[in-house]
Design a protein around this motif. Structure first.
Motif, PDB file in Angstrom:
ATOM      1  N   LEU A  20       0.824  -1.212   0.000  1.00 28.30           N
ATOM      2  CA  LEU A  20       0.000   0.000   0.000  1.00 28.30           C
ATOM      3  C   LEU A  20       0.856   1.259   0.000  1.00 28.30           C
ATOM      4  O   LEU A  20       1.824   1.368   0.735  1.00 28.30           O
ATOM      5  CB  LEU A  20      -0.899   0.037   1.232  1.00 28.30           C
ATOM      6  N   ARG A  21       0.451   2.210  -0.801  1.00 25.67           N
ATOM      7  CA  ARG A  21       1.100   3.525  -0.810  1.00 25.67           C
ATOM      8  C   ARG A  21       0.357   4.423   0.164  1.00 25.67           C
ATOM      9  O   ARG A  21      -0.737   4.100   0.627  1.00 25.67           O
ATOM     10  CB  ARG A  21       1.038   4.120  -2.213  1.00 25.67           C
ATOM     11  N   ASP A  22       0.920   5.596   0.458  1.00 28.41           N
ATOM     12  CA  ASP A  22       0.229   6.563   1.305  1.00 28.41           C
ATOM     13  C   ASP A  22      -1.158   6.823   0.739  1.00 28.41           C
ATOM     14  O   ASP A  22      -1.313   6.991  -0.473  1.00 28.41           O
ATOM     15  CB  ASP A  22       1.006   7.882   1.375  1.00 28.41           C
ATOM     16  N   GLN A  23      -2.148   6.807   1.599  1.00 23.00           N
ATOM     17  CA  GLN A  23      -3.557   7.018   1.260  1.00 23.00           C
ATOM     18  C   GLN A  23      -4.155   5.846   0.463  1.00 23.00           C
ATOM     19  O   GLN A  23      -5.300   5.932   0.011  1.00 23.00           O
ATOM     20  CB  GLN A  23      -3.768   8.336   0.493  1.00 23.00           C
ATOM     21  N   GLY A  24      -3.395   4.760   0.273  1.00 23.06           N
ATOM     22  CA  GLY A  24      -3.904   3.587  -0.430  1.00 23.06           C
ATOM     23  C   GLY A  24      -5.030   2.926   0.349  1.00 23.06           C
ATOM     24  O   GLY A  24      -5.084   2.987   1.573  1.00 23.06           O
ATOM     25  N   ILE A  25      -5.933   2.291  -0.374  1.00 22.69           N
ATOM     26  CA  ILE A  25      -7.099   1.649   0.239  1.00 22.69           C
ATOM     27  C   ILE A  25      -7.028   0.138   0.016  1.00 22.69           C
ATOM     28  O   ILE A  25      -6.674  -0.316  -1.065  1.00 22.69           O
ATOM     29  CB  ILE A  25      -8.402   2.224  -0.346  1.00 22.69           C
ATOM     30  N   MET A  26      -7.378  -0.613   1.065  1.00 19.99           N
ATOM     31  CA  MET A  26      -7.363  -2.075   1.001  1.00 19.99           C
ATOM     32  C   MET A  26      -8.723  -2.623   1.435  1.00 19.99           C
ATOM     33  O   MET A  26      -9.313  -2.133   2.396  1.00 19.99           O
ATOM     34  CB  MET A  26      -6.298  -2.651   1.929  1.00 19.99           C
ATOM     35  N   TYR A  27      -9.185  -3.634   0.707  1.00 22.14           N
ATOM     36  CA  TYR A  27     -10.391  -4.386   1.065  1.00 22.14           C
ATOM     37  C   TYR A  27      -9.918  -5.784   1.427  1.00 22.14           C
ATOM     38  O   TYR A  27      -9.226  -6.427   0.642  1.00 22.14           O
ATOM     39  CB  TYR A  27     -11.340  -4.423  -0.137  1.00 22.14           C
ATOM     40  N   PHE A  28     -10.277  -6.244   2.615  1.00 23.08           N
ATOM     41  CA  PHE A  28      -9.822  -7.540   3.100  1.00 23.08           C
ATOM     42  C   PHE A  28     -11.018  -8.339   3.599  1.00 23.08           C
ATOM     43  O   PHE A  28     -11.867  -7.812   4.318  1.00 23.08           O
ATOM     44  CB  PHE A  28      -8.815  -7.342   4.246  1.00 23.08           C
ATOM     45  N   THR A  29     -11.113  -9.617   3.188  1.00 22.37           N
ATOM     46  CA  THR A  29     -12.163 -10.498   3.693  1.00 22.37           C
ATOM     47  C   THR A  29     -11.529 -11.687   4.402  1.00 22.37           C
ATOM     48  O   THR A  29     -10.396 -12.077   4.104  1.00 22.37           O
ATOM     49  CB  THR A  29     -13.067 -11.037   2.561  1.00 22.37           C
ATOM     50  N   CYS A  30     -12.276 -12.240   5.334  1.00 18.39           N
ATOM     51  CA  CYS A  30     -11.786 -13.376   6.117  1.00 18.39           C
ATOM     52  C   CYS A  30     -12.970 -14.131   6.701  1.00 18.39           C
ATOM     53  O   CYS A  30     -14.093 -13.642   6.710  1.00 18.39           O
ATOM     54  CB  CYS A  30     -10.870 -12.878   7.232  1.00 18.39           C
ATOM     55  N   PHE A  31     -12.698 -15.322   7.209  1.00 20.47           N
ATOM     56  CA  PHE A  31     -13.741 -16.074   7.903  1.00 20.47           C
ATOM     57  C   PHE A  31     -14.172 -15.317   9.148  1.00 20.47           C
ATOM     58  O   PHE A  31     -13.351 -14.768   9.872  1.00 20.47           O
ATOM     59  CB  PHE A  31     -13.240 -17.455   8.345  1.00 20.47           C
ATOM     60  N   SER A  32     -15.463 -15.334   9.401  1.00 20.92           N
ATOM     61  CA  SER A  32     -16.026 -14.719  10.601  1.00 20.92           C
ATOM     62  C   SER A  32     -16.082 -15.743  11.729  1.00 20.92           C
ATOM     63  O   SER A  32     -16.229 -16.942  11.482  1.00 20.92           O
ATOM     64  CB  SER A  32     -17.444 -14.234  10.296  1.00 20.92           C
ATOM     65  N   ASP A  33     -16.018 -15.241  12.950  1.00 20.31           N
ATOM     66  CA  ASP A  33     -16.204 -16.117  14.105  1.00 20.31           C
ATOM     67  C   ASP A  33     -17.625 -16.677  14.137  1.00 20.31           C
ATOM     68  O   ASP A  33     -17.907 -17.612  14.866  1.00 20.31           O
ATOM     69  CB  ASP A  33     -15.885 -15.372  15.403  1.00 20.31           C
ATOM     70  N   GLN A  60      -7.834  -4.975  15.340  1.00 12.19           N
ATOM     71  CA  GLN A  60      -6.480  -4.958  15.914  1.00 12.19           C
ATOM     72  C   GLN A  60      -5.422  -5.204  14.845  1.00 12.19           C
ATOM     73  O   GLN A  60      -4.345  -4.638  14.904  1.00 12.19           O
ATOM     74  CB  GLN A  60      -6.357  -5.996  17.028  1.00 12.19           C
ATOM     75  N   HIS A  61      -5.725  -6.042  13.874  1.00 19.77           N
ATOM     76  CA  HIS A  61      -4.765  -6.345  12.818  1.00 19.77           C
ATOM     77  C   HIS A  61      -4.510  -5.154  11.909  1.00 19.77           C
ATOM     78  O   HIS A  61      -3.482  -5.090  11.239  1.00 19.77           O
ATOM     79  CB  HIS A  61      -5.228  -7.549  11.998  1.00 19.77           C
ATOM     80  N   PHE A  62      -5.453  -4.237  11.882  1.00 20.95           N
ATOM     81  CA  PHE A  62      -5.303  -3.060  11.025  1.00 20.95           C
ATOM     82  C   PHE A  62      -5.170  -1.780  11.847  1.00 20.95           C
ATOM     83  O   PHE A  62      -5.447  -0.689  11.348  1.00 20.95           O
ATOM     84  CB  PHE A  62      -6.472  -2.992  10.038  1.00 20.95           C
ATOM     85  N   ALA A  63      -4.707  -1.924  13.071  1.00 20.96           N
ATOM     86  CA  ALA A  63      -4.470  -0.755  13.921  1.00 20.96           C
ATOM     87  C   ALA A  63      -3.463   0.161  13.231  1.00 20.96           C
ATOM     88  O   ALA A  63      -2.535  -0.291  12.569  1.00 20.96           O
ATOM     89  CB  ALA A  63      -3.942  -1.204  15.282  1.00 20.96           C
ATOM     90  N   GLY A  64      -3.675   1.455  13.355  1.00 15.99           N
ATOM     91  CA  GLY A  64      -2.789   2.420  12.730  1.00 15.99           C
ATOM     92  C   GLY A  64      -3.248   2.824  11.344  1.00 15.99           C
ATOM     93  O   GLY A  64      -2.632   3.676  10.696  1.00 15.99           O
ATOM     94  N   MET A  65      -4.328   2.205  10.874  1.00 19.47           N
ATOM     95  CA  MET A  65      -4.901   2.564   9.580  1.00 19.47           C
ATOM     96  C   MET A  65      -6.287   3.166   9.831  1.00 19.47           C
ATOM     97  O   MET A  65      -6.903   2.891  10.858  1.00 19.47           O
ATOM     98  CB  MET A  65      -5.019   1.341   8.683  1.00 19.47           C
ATOM     99  N   ARG A  66      -6.751   3.954   8.906  1.00 19.66           N
ATOM    100  CA  ARG A  66      -8.099   4.520   9.026  1.00 19.66           C
ATOM    101  C   ARG A  66      -9.095   3.472   8.549  1.00 19.66           C
ATOM    102  O   ARG A  66      -9.022   3.009   7.406  1.00 19.66           O
ATOM    103  CB  ARG A  66      -8.238   5.782   8.180  1.00 19.66           C
ATOM    104  N   VAL A  67      -9.996   3.092   9.445  1.00 24.82           N
ATOM    105  CA  VAL A  67     -11.028   2.124   9.096  1.00 24.82           C
ATOM    106  C   VAL A  67     -12.170   2.871   8.416  1.00 24.82           C
ATOM    107  O   VAL A  67     -12.756   3.788   8.992  1.00 24.82           O
ATOM    108  CB  VAL A  67     -11.532   1.360  10.333  1.00 24.82           C
ATOM    109  N   ILE A  68     -12.457   2.476   7.197  1.00 22.84           N
ATOM    110  CA  ILE A  68     -13.535   3.099   6.428  1.00 22.84           C
ATOM    111  C   ILE A  68     -14.847   2.369   6.685  1.00 22.84           C
ATOM    112  O   ILE A  68     -15.891   2.993   6.867  1.00 22.84           O
ATOM    113  CB  ILE A  68     -13.198   3.097   4.922  1.00 22.84           C
ATOM    114  N   GLU A  69     -14.782   1.035   6.729  1.00 27.92           N
ATOM    115  CA  GLU A  69     -16.006   0.248   6.909  1.00 27.92           C
ATOM    116  C   GLU A  69     -15.652  -1.172   7.325  1.00 27.92           C
ATOM    117  O   GLU A  69     -14.626  -1.700   6.920  1.00 27.92           O
ATOM    118  CB  GLU A  69     -16.769   0.215   5.580  1.00 27.92           C
ATOM    119  N   THR A  70     -16.523  -1.778   8.124  1.00 25.50           N
ATOM    120  CA  THR A  70     -16.427  -3.204   8.444  1.00 25.50           C
ATOM    121  C   THR A  70     -17.819  -3.800   8.310  1.00 25.50           C
ATOM    122  O   THR A  70     -18.819  -3.078   8.346  1.00 25.50           O
ATOM    123  CB  THR A  70     -15.923  -3.472   9.880  1.00 25.50           C
TER     124      THR A  70
END
Length: 99
Positions: free
Chosen positions: A15-28, A62-72
């Motif tokens: 990711l570059r500065d201001q880059g956006i990431m979409y991540f999916t994973c298994f839910s509990d 917690q895994h994305f701490a330090g990043m701006r969370v846009i949506e979950t």
């Protein structure tokens, strides 16, 4: 952190500065959570030879701490494996932005 609980790894480095990431994973909340052999907290071998980490929302944040969370959120996905067989998964997602 154990082997199943590292969603960001190389993706974060790409990711570059201001880059956006979409991540999916298994839910509990997925039906496979807690099945079979427990390998570590929230990580199970849910099928022979297949292990997965099942994320809580807090765990994911917690895994994305330090990043701006846009949506979950949560969603269900049904994947066809043959003409007559499908498998339903409960997934979490997070959209974050590099600061």
């Amino acid at each position: 952190m154990g082997r199943g609980a590292k969603p960001n790894g190389n993706s974060m480095e790409q990711l570059r500065d201001q880059g956006i990431m979409y991540f999916t994973c298994f839910s509990d909340q997925d039906q496979r959570n807690g099945r079979e052999s427990r390998l570590e907290d929230n990580t199970y071998e849910y099928k022979e030879g297949k292990a997965a980490h099942f994320f809580t929302e807090q765990d994911l944040m917690q895994h994305f701490a330090g990043m701006r969370v846009i949506e979950t959120g949560l969603f269900d996905e049904e994947i066809p494996y043959s003409e007559t067989e499908t498998e339903k998964y409960s997934l979490r997602y997070i959209i974050v932005q590099m600061l």
